[in-house]
Design a protein around this motif. Structure first.
Motif, short mmCIF file in Angstrom:
data_model
loop_
_atom_site.label_atom_id
_atom_site.label_comp_id
_atom_site.label_asym_id
_atom_site.label_seq_id
_atom_site.Cartn_x
_atom_site.Cartn_y
_atom_site.Cartn_z
N GLY A 1 11.17 94.85 39.30
CA GLY A 1 10.19 93.93 39.85
C GLY A 1 9.39 94.56 40.96
O GLY A 1 9.23 95.79 41.03
N VAL A 2 8.89 93.72 41.86
CA VAL A 2 8.04 94.15 42.97
C VAL A 2 8.69 93.73 44.27
O VAL A 2 9.25 92.63 44.38
CB VAL A 2 6.64 93.53 42.85
CG1 VAL A 2 5.80 93.85 44.07
CG2 VAL A 2 5.95 94.03 41.60
N VAL A 3 8.66 94.63 45.26
CA VAL A 3 9.19 94.32 46.58
C VAL A 3 8.26 93.31 47.25
O VAL A 3 7.08 93.58 47.46
CB VAL A 3 9.31 95.60 47.44
CG1 VAL A 3 9.82 95.25 48.84
CG2 VAL A 3 10.23 96.60 46.76
N GLN A 4 8.83 92.15 47.59
CA GLN A 4 8.06 91.11 48.24
C GLN A 4 8.05 91.25 49.75
O GLN A 4 7.04 91.01 50.39
CB GLN A 4 8.63 89.73 47.87
CG GLN A 4 8.46 89.36 46.41
CD GLN A 4 7.02 89.06 46.07
OE1 GLN A 4 6.32 89.93 45.56
NE2 GLN A 4 6.58 87.87 46.36
N ARG A 5 9.20 91.64 50.32
CA ARG A 5 9.29 91.70 51.78
C ARG A 5 10.38 92.69 52.16
O ARG A 5 11.42 92.77 51.51
CB ARG A 5 9.62 90.31 52.35
CG ARG A 5 9.53 90.21 53.86
CD ARG A 5 9.45 88.75 54.27
NE ARG A 5 10.67 88.03 53.95
CZ ARG A 5 11.63 87.74 54.83
NH1 ARG A 5 11.49 88.10 56.09
NH2 ARG A 5 12.69 87.07 54.46
N VAL A 6 10.14 93.47 53.20
CA VAL A 6 11.12 94.40 53.77
C VAL A 6 11.39 93.96 55.20
O VAL A 6 10.46 93.78 55.98
CB VAL A 6 10.60 95.85 53.73
CG1 VAL A 6 11.63 96.81 54.32
CG2 VAL A 6 10.25 96.26 52.30
N THR A 7 12.67 93.80 55.54
CA THR A 7 13.02 93.25 56.85
C THR A 7 13.73 94.24 57.76
O THR A 7 14.00 93.92 58.92
CB THR A 7 13.91 92.01 56.68
OG1 THR A 7 15.13 92.39 56.00
CG2 THR A 7 13.20 90.93 55.87
#
Length: 404
Positions: free
Chosen positions: A211-217
């Motif tokens: 898939g696609v990375v939505q958010r990196v924290t």
């Protein structure tokens, strides 16, 4: 005397007649109206829009025509929609234990990842109760190694003097190896706490789906506790379209596929209705959300993207409730291919109609709406007329001097 009186009377009557006739003529004549502006040599719009070309030019421009036809066009309504990830296909990855992150410098929002790809390496840290004794354990391991090394030297000396045994020396060597291993582990734990993860054993954090990375924290090298959110992934092979519809149209909503079109003019796709509850009703706007699913294997659509949706409407079925079941209605209308429609500098809409061999007349039309790759025309042309599709833009340029 009588004769002279008659002559005077006749002259008076003649004079009165002349005066009355002059008065009557004066009343019949009206002053000519003066126009505020005059247009010299007025020309009709149709006289300026006929283009006659040679057979060679017609072939070079690649002109093709189609006949305008009357089709049964279903009743649709264009509304706005928003792309969303399919519920259950958006995953949050968390740290299984506390530790220090290694790698992951290239992980950014919007990046595509594949299933099984390693995102991070996590070097575990000791439990919190053990963190307070790291220094003490380090000193203890160092002391045990020194004692084991002293015993080994003593055993080797005794064996050299023939006062000791080979077994005692081997046991001393084993004690030294164990003490060295314990000291190395203590140093690794201390280094992990200080951010030096080079000597620790790392746990791979892998992507559970493509898939696609939505958010990196988090950032590489960070100290994280157990259950800390690292990244959020969304599978985009299928996506949902959230469509807010006026509640009055829900009873007319047809349970058929809808057409989803990007706002930038890309290729449209079909969206299938999703059997989901009507969520997100807004009393202030009188709308409720309806969802459709589209195939997105090429990931052309991203969550949060705004799209245009052509929704089919029908007659409300008797006793229908929310998520209505009315069959789609259709009406007869004139349609032309979208390639035939041209726009001028002021937004006027035109088509070229072939009126004679190699003769094309530009006619103004009024567009009602678009249905797929067809344009519904409300006025301007008649059924059966041949409109230019391929080469329409070239004719437009030829007429205004932009093509030779």
């Amino acid at each position: 005397m009588l004769v002279s009186n008659l002559l005077v009377a006749s002259r008076c009557l003649a004079l009165v007649g002349l005066l009355s006739g002059a008065a009557c003529c004066g009343k019949a004549e009206k002053p000519k109206a003066i126009s505020a502006a005059e247009v010299g040599n007025p020309v009709k719009e149709s006289d300026l829009t006929t283009v006659t070309i040679t057979p060679e030019a017609e072939k070079r421009l690649g002109i093709k025509t189609v006949a305008i036809k009357t089709d049964n066009v279903r009743a649709t309504r264009e509304v706005g929609g928003e792309i969303q990830a399919v519920p259950g296909q958006a995953i949050t990855i968390v740290a299984p234990v506390q530790g220090t992150l290694r790698g992951g410098a290239g992980i950014t929002a919007g990046q595509r990842v594949r299933q099984g790809q390693t995102l991070y390496q996590l070097v575990p840290l000791p439990a919190e109760r053990d963190l307070l004794t790291l220094d003490q354990g380090m000193a203890q391991s160092r002391t045990q190694l020194q004692v084991a090394q002293a015993r080994l030297r003593r055993a080797e000396e005794l064996l050299a003097d023939r006062a000791g045994s080979v077994r005692a020396r081997d046991d001393a060597r084993a004690d030294v190896a164990l003490a060295q291993r314990a000291l190395a582990d203590a140093r690794a734990r201390q280094g992990a706490l200080n951010g030096n993860t080079g000597g620790g054993q790392a746990l791979p954090i892998k992507a559970p789906l493509s898939g696609v990375v939505q958010r990196v924290t988090v950032a590489p090298g960070s100290l994280v506790t157990a259950n800390t959110v690292l990244v959020e992934l969304a599978a985009l092979n299928k996506v949902w379209v959230r469509v807010p519809l006026f509640v009055g149209d829900l009873r007319r909503l047809s349970k058929q596929a809808v057409t989803v079109r990007p706002l930038n003019g890309g290729a449209s796709r079909q969206g299938q209705p999703v059997e989901a509850p009507l969520l997100g009703a807004t009393a202030g706007t009188g709308t409720a959300d309806v969802f459709y699913e589209i195939d997105n294997a090429d990931e052309a659509f991203r969550p949060g993207e705004r799209v245009a949706v052509d929704v089919a409407l029908g007659n409300a079925a008797p006793g229908a409730t929310n998520g209505a079941t009315g069959a789609p209605t259709s009406t007869a209308a004139l349609t032309v291919p979208a390639a035939a429609l041209l726009y001028d500098a002021t937004g006027g809409q035109w088509v070229y109609v072939r009126t004679a061999p190699r003769q094309y007349t530009r006619q103004r039309v009024e567009v009602q709406r678009a249905v797929g790759d067809q344009i519904v025309i409300s006025r301007g042309v008649k059924a059966g007329a041949e409109v230019v599709t391929d080469g329409a833009a070239e004719l437009f340029g030829t007429e205004f001097g932009g093509s030779h």
